[in-house]
Motif scaffolding. Sequence first.
Motif, PDB file in Angstrom:
ATOM      1  N   UNK A 112       0.834  -1.214   0.000  1.00  0.00           N
ATOM      2  CA  UNK A 112       0.000   0.000   0.000  1.00  0.00           C
ATOM      3  C   UNK A 112       0.864   1.257   0.000  1.00  0.00           C
ATOM      4  N   UNK A 113       1.958   1.222   0.763  1.00  0.00           N
ATOM      5  CA  UNK A 113       2.858   2.377   0.748  1.00  0.00           C
ATOM      6  C   UNK A 113       3.478   2.545  -0.637  1.00  0.00           C
ATOM      7  N   UNK A 114       3.817   1.421  -1.267  1.00  0.00           N
ATOM      8  CA  UNK A 114       4.348   1.483  -2.627  1.00  0.00           C
ATOM      9  C   UNK A 114       3.317   2.080  -3.573  1.00  0.00           C
ATOM     10  N   UNK A 115       2.065   1.624  -3.484  1.00  0.00           N
ATOM     11  CA  UNK A 115       1.005   2.135  -4.351  1.00  0.00           C
ATOM     12  C   UNK A 115       0.832   3.644  -4.186  1.00  0.00           C
ATOM     13  N   UNK A 153      -1.330   4.389 -11.501  1.00  0.00           N
ATOM     14  CA  UNK A 153      -1.905   3.632 -10.389  1.00  0.00           C
ATOM     15  C   UNK A 153      -1.532   2.165 -10.527  1.00  0.00           C
ATOM     16  N   UNK A 154      -1.572   1.470  -9.416  1.00  0.00           N
ATOM     17  CA  UNK A 154      -1.168   0.065  -9.378  1.00  0.00           C
ATOM     18  C   UNK A 154      -2.303  -0.800  -8.859  1.00  0.00           C
ATOM     19  N   UNK A 156      -6.314 -10.135 -10.250  1.00  0.00           N
ATOM     20  CA  UNK A 156      -7.457  -9.919 -11.135  1.00  0.00           C
ATOM     21  C   UNK A 156      -8.690  -9.487 -10.359  1.00  0.00           C
ATOM     22  N   UNK A 157      -8.812  -9.935  -9.131  1.00  0.00           N
ATOM     23  CA  UNK A 157      -9.904  -9.441  -8.290  1.00  0.00           C
ATOM     24  C   UNK A 157      -9.744  -7.945  -8.039  1.00  0.00           C
ATOM     25  N   UNK A 158      -8.519  -7.517  -7.760  1.00  0.00           N
ATOM     26  CA  UNK A 158      -8.256  -6.086  -7.552  1.00  0.00           C
ATOM     27  C   UNK A 158      -8.575  -5.298  -8.819  1.00  0.00           C
ATOM     28  N   UNK A 159      -8.210  -5.814  -9.994  1.00  0.00           N
ATOM     29  CA  UNK A 159      -8.451  -5.099 -11.240  1.00  0.00           C
ATOM     30  C   UNK A 159      -9.947  -5.045 -11.556  1.00  0.00           C
ATOM     31  N   UNK A 160     -10.640  -6.142 -11.275  1.00  0.00           N
ATOM     32  CA  UNK A 160     -12.074  -6.185 -11.557  1.00  0.00           C
ATOM     33  C   UNK A 160     -12.898  -5.395 -10.547  1.00  0.00           C
ATOM     34  N   UNK A 161     -12.263  -5.025  -9.437  1.00  0.00           N
ATOM     35  CA  UNK A 161     -12.974  -4.267  -8.393  1.00  0.00           C
ATOM     36  C   UNK A 161     -12.704  -2.767  -8.499  1.00  0.00           C
ATOM     37  N   UNK A 162     -12.129  -2.338  -9.582  1.00  0.00           N
ATOM     38  CA  UNK A 162     -11.925  -0.906  -9.758  1.00  0.00           C
ATOM     39  C   UNK A 162     -10.484  -0.478  -9.885  1.00  0.00           C
ATOM     40  N   UNK A 163      -9.531  -1.407  -9.788  1.00  0.00           N
ATOM     41  CA  UNK A 163      -8.086  -1.114  -9.905  1.00  0.00           C
ATOM     42  C   UNK A 163      -7.622  -0.191  -8.771  1.00  0.00           C
ATOM     43  N   UNK A 164      -6.340   0.191  -8.868  1.00  0.00           N
ATOM     44  CA  UNK A 164      -5.722   1.107  -7.906  1.00  0.00           C
ATOM     45  C   UNK A 164      -5.946   0.639  -6.472  1.00  0.00           C
ATOM     46  N   UNK A 165      -5.613  -0.632  -6.219  1.00  0.00           N
ATOM     47  CA  UNK A 165      -5.846  -1.179  -4.880  1.00  0.00           C
ATOM     48  C   UNK A 165      -4.992  -2.431  -4.670  1.00  0.00           C
ATOM     49  N   UNK A 166      -4.905  -2.846  -3.401  1.00  0.00           N
ATOM     50  CA  UNK A 166      -4.194  -4.053  -2.990  1.00  0.00           C
ATOM     51  C   UNK A 166      -5.230  -5.077  -2.567  1.00  0.00           C
ATOM     52  N   UNK A 167      -5.048  -6.322  -2.972  1.00  0.00           N
ATOM     53  CA  UNK A 167      -6.013  -7.354  -2.615  1.00  0.00           C
ATOM     54  C   UNK A 167      -5.290  -8.663  -2.354  1.00  0.00           C
ATOM     55  N   UNK A 168      -5.863  -9.487  -1.466  1.00  0.00           N
ATOM     56  CA  UNK A 168      -5.352 -10.840  -1.285  1.00  0.00           C
ATOM     57  C   UNK A 168      -6.514 -11.797  -1.154  1.00  0.00           C
ATOM     58  N   UNK A 169      -6.322 -13.006  -1.656  1.00  0.00           N
ATOM     59  CA  UNK A 169      -7.376 -14.011  -1.644  1.00  0.00           C
ATOM     60  C   UNK A 169      -7.741 -14.332  -0.209  1.00  0.00           C
ATOM     61  N   UNK A 228     -10.022  -8.734   2.109  1.00  0.00           N
ATOM     62  CA  UNK A 228     -10.818  -7.701   1.481  1.00  0.00           C
ATOM     63  C   UNK A 228      -9.959  -6.869   0.546  1.00  0.00           C
ATOM     64  N   UNK A 229     -10.605  -6.339  -0.494  1.00  0.00           N
ATOM     65  CA  UNK A 229      -9.925  -5.364  -1.323  1.00  0.00           C
ATOM     66  C   UNK A 229      -9.573  -4.159  -0.481  1.00  0.00           C
ATOM     67  N   UNK A 230      -8.396  -3.665  -0.672  1.00  0.00           N
ATOM     68  CA  UNK A 230      -7.964  -2.469   0.040  1.00  0.00           C
ATOM     69  C   UNK A 230      -8.110  -1.299  -0.913  1.00  0.00           C
ATOM     70  N   UNK A 231      -9.110  -0.429  -0.719  1.00  0.00           N
ATOM     71  CA  UNK A 231      -9.314   0.671  -1.650  1.00  0.00           C
ATOM     72  C   UNK A 231      -8.208   1.697  -1.555  1.00  0.00           C
ATOM     73  N   UNK A 232      -8.114   2.582  -2.511  1.00  0.00           N
ATOM     74  CA  UNK A 232      -7.052   3.589  -2.503  1.00  0.00           C
ATOM     75  C   UNK A 232      -7.044   4.454  -1.246  1.00  0.00           C
TER      76      UNK A 232
END
Length: 358
Positions: free
Chosen positions: A285-288, A305-306, A332-345, A348-352
Amino acid sequence: MTDNKRGKGLSFVRRIYAPRTIGMGIGLLGVYAGMLPLDPPPWVWAVMFFNGLLWPHLAYQIGLRSPTPYQAEQRNQLIDSMTGGFWTASMHFNPLPSITILSMMTMNNVAAGGQRLFVRGLLAQIAGMLLSMAIFGPGLQLVSSNLQVYACLPMLTLYPLALGWVCYRLAIQLSEHKRSLSALSRTDSLTGLLNHGSWKDLLQLKFQTCQQQLSSAVIAIIDIDHFKTINDTYGHVVGDAVLRHLSAELKIGLREDDLAGRYGGDEFCVILPDASLEQAARIMERLRERVASYRDPALPELRISLSIGLAICRTDFDDPVAWLNEADKALYTAKNSGRDRVNFVGGENVPPRVAYPE
C-alpha cells in the motif's frame, strides 16, 4: 564496434608493456655476459643496448599509435622473438643465456597469443638466428661462465614473476567480467530488477524453503493500470520512464531480503519472506501511494496507479505455480474491483488511500 575493438587492442598493448620492459632490461644482462667474451664491434653493443633499453618504449608507442593496436603489438612480439633468435646465434648458442632468452620469449608468446603466436614466434626466432649467422658466421660455445650464470639469474626469477603478476591481474579482471556478465544475465536491462527467469528460479527456492521449514512468505504481483493506454497516448519513452520509476520505488521501499523482479511487460513480482499478509499489504500500500504521487513536469496530466495481488505460501500448495496462481487471482480481483488497490485471496480489497495501522 571498431572503437570497442581498438579499446581491447590498447588494453593488450598496455598489458604487454611492463613485462616487455622488465624482460628486455634484465635480458640485456644475459646477452651482455654472453657477448662479452666474443668482443663484438661497437655497433653491436649499440644495437644490443637499444634493443634492451629503448625498444620496449618504442614498441609501446607503436602499439598505442597504430589504428590496429592488437595486430601492431603482435608484430612487436614477433620482432622480440626475432631479436631473441638473433642474440642467441650471436652468442654462439651459449647454453644458459640462449635457453633463458628463448624460453622466456616463447612463454610470453604462448601467454599472449596461444598456439598461433607460438608457431609464428618460433619461425621469427629461426629467422633471427639465420640473420645473425649471415652477418657473423656460425659458431658454437657450449660452456657458460660464472658471469653468464649470475647474469641469467635475474631473468630466471624476475621475469616469470612479472609475467605471473600480469596473468594474475588478467585472471582477476576476467573473474570480475564473468561476475558482471552473470549479473547481466539475471537482470532486466530496463529496470535493473531480476528478469523473469531469475525471479522464477528464486521463487522455486523460496517455495521449497517455506515448505521444508514451515516459514512464511508472501508473493505480490504488481500491475500498472492502463499501461497500454500510457504507451499509446504518451509513447514508449514515457512508458519506459514509468517502468523505471516503479522499479526505483521498489528498490527504495522494499526490505533488504525482499526479491523484486520484472515478470513481463508492465507486470512486476515481489517475494516478501518472513512476512504476514497484513505486513505485506502495508508494504504494498505504501508502494502504491508513492507511485500514485509520481508527476512528470512535462506531462502534468499523467497519472499512475497500481493493482496488486498478494498470496501467502500455504502448506497445501503442491508447487510454486499454485502459489503464483493464487496471487494472480488476487490481482485480477483487484483489477475487476476498480483497480488502484491491494487485494489478497480470502481478504478484502484495500481501496485507494487507506492507512494501515502499524
